[in-house]
Design an enzyme around this catalytic site. Structure first.
Site, short mmCIF file in Angstrom:
data_model
loop_
_atom_site.label_atom_id
_atom_site.label_comp_id
_atom_site.label_asym_id
_atom_site.label_seq_id
_atom_site.Cartn_x
_atom_site.Cartn_y
_atom_site.Cartn_z
N HIS A 219 -34.96 -20.48 1.30
CA HIS A 219 -35.16 -19.03 1.13
C HIS A 219 -34.48 -18.29 2.27
O HIS A 219 -34.94 -18.31 3.40
CB HIS A 219 -36.66 -18.74 1.11
CG HIS A 219 -37.01 -17.38 0.56
ND1 HIS A 219 -36.07 -16.42 0.29
CD2 HIS A 219 -38.22 -16.83 0.22
CE1 HIS A 219 -36.67 -15.34 -0.20
NE2 HIS A 219 -37.97 -15.57 -0.24
N TYR A 224 -37.17 -12.45 5.17
CA TYR A 224 -37.86 -13.55 5.84
C TYR A 224 -36.92 -14.18 6.86
O TYR A 224 -35.81 -13.72 7.07
CB TYR A 224 -38.41 -14.51 4.80
CG TYR A 224 -39.38 -13.82 3.86
CD1 TYR A 224 -40.47 -13.11 4.37
CD2 TYR A 224 -39.18 -13.80 2.48
CE1 TYR A 224 -41.34 -12.43 3.52
CE2 TYR A 224 -40.05 -13.11 1.64
CZ TYR A 224 -41.13 -12.43 2.16
OH TYR A 224 -41.97 -11.75 1.33
N ARG A 378 -41.30 -11.58 -13.05
CA ARG A 378 -42.44 -10.81 -13.56
C ARG A 378 -42.53 -10.78 -15.08
O ARG A 378 -43.62 -10.66 -15.63
CB ARG A 378 -42.40 -9.39 -13.00
CG ARG A 378 -42.57 -9.36 -11.50
CD ARG A 378 -42.50 -7.96 -10.92
NE ARG A 378 -42.39 -8.03 -9.47
CZ ARG A 378 -42.30 -6.97 -8.68
NH1 ARG A 378 -42.28 -5.76 -9.22
NH2 ARG A 378 -42.20 -7.12 -7.38
#
Length: 417
Positions: A219, A224, A378
């Site tokens: 990731h 992040y 989603r």
């Protein structure tokens, strides 16, 4: 009178390679009846030794439901129901390489061996349905120790303090720059700590192999830790990990090479990036599409097989464009730039892929293809059966899970296999 039911053609064949009985799905749900006429979305894609039966991927989705980093039956049901409905690949959510690398106290982790078995239950079930399993390994960096969104949103507070299992005084980043005033103030990582984190990514990857995953993704997006190193807005270091493009990409290169060195040669390795952090408006150096293209040209030599293109998440002042295709457009730009130089890196696109036409167009083979894989998140929460709905709307006859086939289209497509 002779017995009946002894023929192998009448056997309810078990799924291979899993520690429980369930009927084999041969072929898996979501496989087109006629592969020759199917659109690209429903054709196979091969990465090293792993072949997906279609191009639809369940993107990593944080669920804030783990127990000290261990997945629970919630995750088995959440991801298992998606495996029943035909995607080619399913990702387990961002999984931390150390406790302080979690986004929230309830995030998935793989920093210790006891976390392998719960993940193995999930991969076993996904495999029992003929689907491939992937995991996204991550470190939240300066965006760590936050509350689950349904708690933080109502309390108007992002930081998870010690009273709820947080670690606000042990949040780290490339520089001591908080994401926002409502986040913890990070400590700047030392060189020794950076080297230790590279090793932790590698150790987590080894555990992921033991847990039965087919694909690993690093990731490097959404603000992040890896993304924080890439951006000059969050990385103001003056040592070998900051300043120039080469220095800012050093951490992701070292993580990638360390992971590649400990996983099988046959295993695909992905990298997710934020194609831009949408801060061009500020008039300061930031991570841009141009730098993403520059990075994309390097990563095949590091051992990356797929570049997963997202965007944003690293700067609170980001300004997204109005178009819902903004992330798809970045993927297309990156893919065209690579193809123009003869670099055949597989591109995955994510963001607002919510209907059959968008999914079709994103990957449909041709000069305007934005990607080779369509990642959806989603929409699967809204419709776990979304793959089957897309196939129906595109008029592609596909296999349904055996146990659900009586509820499928009136034409019995299963007889054609």
């Amino acid at each position: 009178m002779g017995s009946i039911g002894t023929s192998s053609t009448l056997e309810n064949t078990p799924a291979p390679g899993v520690p429980f009985y369930t009927p084999a799905q041969n072929p898996p749900a979501g496989t087109p009846v006629d592969k020759t006429s199917a659109p690209t979305l429903f054709t196979p894609l091969r990465m090293r030794s792993v072949e997906l039966h279609n191009r639809i991927v369940v993107s990593p989705m944080c669920q804030y439901s783990a127990d000290n980093g261990h997945l629970t039956d919630y995750h088995l049901v959440h991801l298992g129901q998606l495996a029943l409905h035909g995607p080619g690949l399913i990702f387990v959510e961002a999984t931390a390489v150390e406790p302080r690398g979690r986004i929230s106290p309830q995030d998935s982790g793989l920093w210790q061996d006891s976390q392998i078995a719960p993940l193995r239950r999930v991969t076993d079930f996904i495999h029992s349905q003929g689907v491939k399993a992937a995991i996204q390994i991550a470190h939240a960096g300066r965006k760590a120790s936050t509350l689950a969104p349904w708690i933080g949103g109502t309390a108007n507070k992002a930081v998870a303090d010690e009273s709820v299992g947080g670690w606000p005084n042990d949040v780290v980043g490339p520089s001591a720059i908080p994401f926002h005033e409502d986040h913890a103030h990070p400590k700047e990582l030392t060189i020794q700590e950076i080297k230790g984190l590279v090793q932790k990514f590698a150790e987590t990857a080894k555990r992921a192999v033991e847990a039965g995953f087919d694909v690993i993704e690093i990731h490097g997006a959404h603000g992040y830790l890896v993304n924080e190193f890439l951006s000059p807005l969050s990385n103001t270091r003056t040592d070998e990990y900051g300043g120039s493009f080469e220095n800012r990409t050093r951490f992701v290169r070292e993580v990638t090479e360390a992971v590649r060195a400990v996983i099988p040669e046959t295993m695909p390795l992905w990298l997710r990036v934020s194609g831009t952090e949408w801060m061009e408006w500020a008039g300061q150096p930031s991570w841009t599409v141009e730098e993403t293209i520059k990075l994309a040209k390097l990563i095949p030599s590091w051992g990356i097989d797929v570049l997963d293109v997202s965007s944003g998440g690293n700067s609170y002042g980001q300004q997204f464009p109005d178009s819902k295709s903004f992330q798809i457009d970045i993927g297309r730009t990156v893919r065209k730039a690579l193809r123009a130089e003869g670099i055949d890196l597989t591109i995955a696109s994510v963001g607002f892929i919510t209907d059959s036409k968008i999914a079709h167009d994103v990957v449909q083979e041709g000069p305007e293809a934005a990607a080779d894989l369509a990642l959806v998140a989603r929409q699967f929460l809204r419709e776990p059966e979304w793959v089957l709905r897309v196939a129906h709307e595109l008029k592609v006859a596909v296999k349904w899970t055996n146990q659900y086939s009586r509820a499928g289209p009136r034409t019995d497509f299963s007889k054609k296999f």
